[in-house]
Enzyme design. Structure first.
Site, PDB file in Angstrom:
ATOM      1  N   ASP A 138       0.813  -1.211   0.000  1.00  0.00           N
ATOM      2  CA  ASP A 138       0.000   0.000   0.000  1.00  0.00           C
ATOM      3  C   ASP A 138       0.847   1.262   0.000  1.00  0.00           C
ATOM      4  O   ASP A 138       0.420   2.307  -0.502  1.00  0.00           O
ATOM      5  CB  ASP A 138      -0.922   0.000   1.215  1.00  0.00           C
ATOM      6  CG  ASP A 138      -1.943  -1.132   1.163  1.00  0.00           C
ATOM      7  OD1 ASP A 138      -2.135  -1.697   0.071  1.00  0.00           O
ATOM      8  OD2 ASP A 138      -2.532  -1.447   2.212  1.00  0.00           O
ATOM      9  N   GLY A 139       2.047   1.181   0.562  1.00  0.00           N
ATOM     10  CA  GLY A 139       2.917   2.354   0.614  1.00  0.00           C
ATOM     11  C   GLY A 139       3.305   2.867  -0.760  1.00  0.00           C
ATOM     12  O   GLY A 139       3.496   4.078  -0.943  1.00  0.00           O
ATOM     13  N   ASN A 184      -4.716   8.974   2.341  1.00  0.00           N
ATOM     14  CA  ASN A 184      -5.196   8.217   3.505  1.00  0.00           C
ATOM     15  C   ASN A 184      -5.698   9.118   4.621  1.00  0.00           C
ATOM     16  O   ASN A 184      -6.879   9.158   4.904  1.00  0.00           O
ATOM     17  CB  ASN A 184      -4.092   7.298   4.033  1.00  0.00           C
ATOM     18  CG  ASN A 184      -4.271   5.855   3.601  1.00  0.00           C
ATOM     19  OD1 ASN A 184      -5.171   5.540   2.847  1.00  0.00           O
ATOM     20  ND2 ASN A 184      -3.408   4.989   4.068  1.00  0.00           N
ATOM     21  N   ASP A 231      -4.169  11.676  22.768  1.00  0.00           N
ATOM     22  CA  ASP A 231      -2.931  11.526  22.007  1.00  0.00           C
ATOM     23  C   ASP A 231      -2.979  12.240  20.667  1.00  0.00           C
ATOM     24  O   ASP A 231      -1.938  12.501  20.066  1.00  0.00           O
ATOM     25  CB  ASP A 231      -2.625  10.042  21.779  1.00  0.00           C
ATOM     26  CG  ASP A 231      -2.025   9.387  23.020  1.00  0.00           C
ATOM     27  OD1 ASP A 231      -1.731  10.118  23.976  1.00  0.00           O
ATOM     28  OD2 ASP A 231      -1.852   8.153  23.010  1.00  0.00           O
ATOM     29  N   THR A 267      -9.600   2.346   6.580  1.00  0.00           N
ATOM     30  CA  THR A 267      -9.133   0.989   6.867  1.00  0.00           C
ATOM     31  C   THR A 267      -7.670   0.978   7.283  1.00  0.00           C
ATOM     32  O   THR A 267      -7.080  -0.092   7.399  1.00  0.00           O
ATOM     33  CB  THR A 267      -9.319   0.092   5.626  1.00  0.00           C
ATOM     34  OG1 THR A 267      -8.684   0.707   4.499  1.00  0.00           O
ATOM     35  CG2 THR A 267     -10.788  -0.103   5.312  1.00  0.00           C
ATOM     36  N   ALA A 268      -7.079   2.140   7.514  1.00  0.00           N
ATOM     37  CA  ALA A 268      -5.668   2.232   7.907  1.00  0.00           C
ATOM     38  C   ALA A 268      -5.575   2.594   9.390  1.00  0.00           C
ATOM     39  O   ALA A 268      -6.108   1.891  10.240  1.00  0.00           O
ATOM     40  CB  ALA A 268      -4.954   3.251   7.005  1.00  0.00           C
ATOM     41  N   ALA A 322      -7.039   4.848  11.117  1.00  0.00           N
ATOM     42  CA  ALA A 322      -8.342   5.090  11.746  1.00  0.00           C
ATOM     43  C   ALA A 322      -8.981   3.794  12.232  1.00  0.00           C
ATOM     44  O   ALA A 322      -9.589   3.754  13.305  1.00  0.00           O
ATOM     45  CB  ALA A 322      -9.265   5.808  10.769  1.00  0.00           C
TER      46      ALA A 322
END
Length: 477
Positions: free
Chosen positions: A206-207, A304, A334, A345-346, A348
């Site tokens: 994904d990166g 993202n 934080d 879907t990352a 979060a």
């Protein structure tokens, strides 16, 4: 938000006989007979008085399912055929006998049904950007095979990042030498290639897709992402049959999902010395700041999420969140995550947010470890403008990162403005946006995976039925 949102030279088409999706065996069906003359028309059943949508997709061959969640239901023999828009029906705007919504034609927005968005080329693509995951020896052979195929079989111009060719394994390969000389190279943050690329191929996880997004701060060419990394939620293609898949994409036979991005503007008080600049970018990789009322303004496109956190400080972060100019809350914890549906879907998801399909127009606000029992993640309309600033009572500064990169400090007086960008990332699908998304949920995140409950055996069921009949007889006796 139709063709104008796609890359230059590329548009999103709808209507007419739809070609088969990538990685499908096309059934020998006479599509012209199946589709009527009104197959391209979309309408509202409530407005037109019709019982169903008139658009019908062509019969598609069944794709190779990798999981049960993406497979047709048991007992199903027909391929699912969508008859309604993914956006839902057009709402009836009359309420009871006398009330209705005030009509304002200037605010009406026509959006194409996401289920019908397919890739088409205004001209044949000639240049391709290949993005390879750096420092991964397992990708060298696929990278070489792909580049040779693109250059020699399709006579295409291939762009790669300069540091990719500096890999010792590639530099020392004499057999790859003739192909290597044909590459066009660029350097991140120095060379602008946004108007030279027809489409993008990503090799990695994904990166690589996030990196591809960062290279294009305006219109993004279509992206074809191969799963050669660790997670691969955003990379649906497998490399084993890359030649046939690429052929279909080059012909325009593919569905696309428009992944919305965030337009982020960071306004900062001018501090410190002025940095040297190259091609409109400073030495630290940040875009050249623009001045707004004596302040520096930096703009980004984010796929993202935008993450504001407390950084190295041991104190709680204390930031104010404004929505369309109104203070809605102060985040004490934080930090806070502002994400797109793609980013849901990352980070979060790890912070407890819901997962949103990329076709849903929305922005998600998710707190990170809030010091409150009632601070739940919320979803707001995609068209709102968010503004985040340090609270006057904040004991320390905050830090912001954009898709995990461009990390910088936010101090008192600085602000972060976030809204939905008009430049989405067109991601090419293997099948279609809905099937690909649920496939990724099942394969990458193992969504709702558990052992199935065992059913009763027939003998046990008969014994239970007999026992239930005996109970009333004993009560009567």
């Amino acid at each position: 938000m139709q063709a104008q949102e796609a890359s230059a030279g590329v548009s999103v088409s709808s209507g007419g006989p739809q070609p088969p999706p990538v990685e499908m065996e096309q059934e020998k069906v006479n599509v012209s007979k199946e589709l009527g003359p009104d197959s391209a028309a979309y309408g509202c059943p409530a407005c037109r008085g019709e019982g169903s949508w008139s658009c019908r997709h062509s019969v598609r061959g069944r794709a190779k399912a990798r999981s049960l969640s993406a497979s047709p239901a048991l007992g199903s023999t027909k391929e699912f055929r969508r008859t309604r828009s993914l956006h839902g029906p057009c709402p009836v705007t009359t309420f009871g006998p006398k009330a209705c919504v005030l009509q304002n034609p200037q605010t009406i927005m026509h959006i194409q049904d996401p289920a019908s968005q397919r890739l088409t080329w205004n001209k044949s693509p000639k240049s391709v950007l290949v993005i390879k995951k750096i420092r991964d020896a397992s990708l060298l052979q696929p990278f070489k095979e792909l580049c040779v195929y693109l250059m020699e079989e399709n006579d295409m111009i291939v762009y790669v990042e300069k540091k990719v060719l500096e890999d010792p394994a590639i530099a020392s390969d004499d057999n790859f030498g003739p192909v290597k000389k044909k590459f066009c190279t660029f350097r991140e943050d120095y060379d602008d290639i946004s108007n030279q690329i027809d489409f993008i191929i990503c090799l990695g996880g994904d990166g690589t897709l996030l990196y591809a997004s960062s290279l294009f701060q305006g219109s993004v060419p279509p992206v074809m992402a191969f799963h050669l990394g660790s997670l691969g939620f955003l990379t649906p293609f497998t490399f084993e049959s890359f030649q046939s898949q690429l052929t279909q994409v080059i012909k325009g036979n593919a569905a696309v999902v428009l992944r919305s991005r965030l337009k982020v503007k960071i306004v900062k008080e001018p501090r410190g010395k002025k940095l040297a600049e190259h091609n409109g970018l400073s030495e630290n990789g940040l875009p050249r700041p623009q001045l707004e009322g004596g302040k520096q303004a930096l703009q980004y496109q984010v796929l993202n999420e935008v993450v504001i956190d407390r950084g190295p400080s041991s104190y709680l972060s204390n930031v104010d969140v404004y929505l369309d100019g109104h203070l809605i809350t102060t985040v004490q914890g934080d930090g806070v995550i502002v994400s797109t549906p793609t980013g849901s879907t990352a980070y979060a998801a790890a912070a407890g947010a819901s997962m949103i399909h990329p076709n849903v127009p929305a922005i998600m606000i998710t707190p990170i470890c809030p010091h409150s029992l009632s601070f739940r993640p919320i979803v707001v309309p995609a068209g709102v403008e968010l503004k985040i600033m340090l609270s006057p009572e904040a004991r320390n500064t905050a830090w912001v990162s954009l898709d995990g990169r461009k990390r910088q400090e936010i101090r008192h007086g600085d602000s972060i403005t976030i809204t939905t960008s008009c430049y989405p990332l067109p991601s090419i699908c293997v099948r279609n946006p809905v099937s690909d998304w649920f496939e990724s949920l099942a394969q990458c995140l193992h969504w709702n995976v558990r052992k199935k409950q065992a059913h009763f055996k027939e003998e046990e069921e008969e014994e239970e039925v007999a026992a239930e009949k005996q109970e009333p007889e004993q009560e009567e006796g």
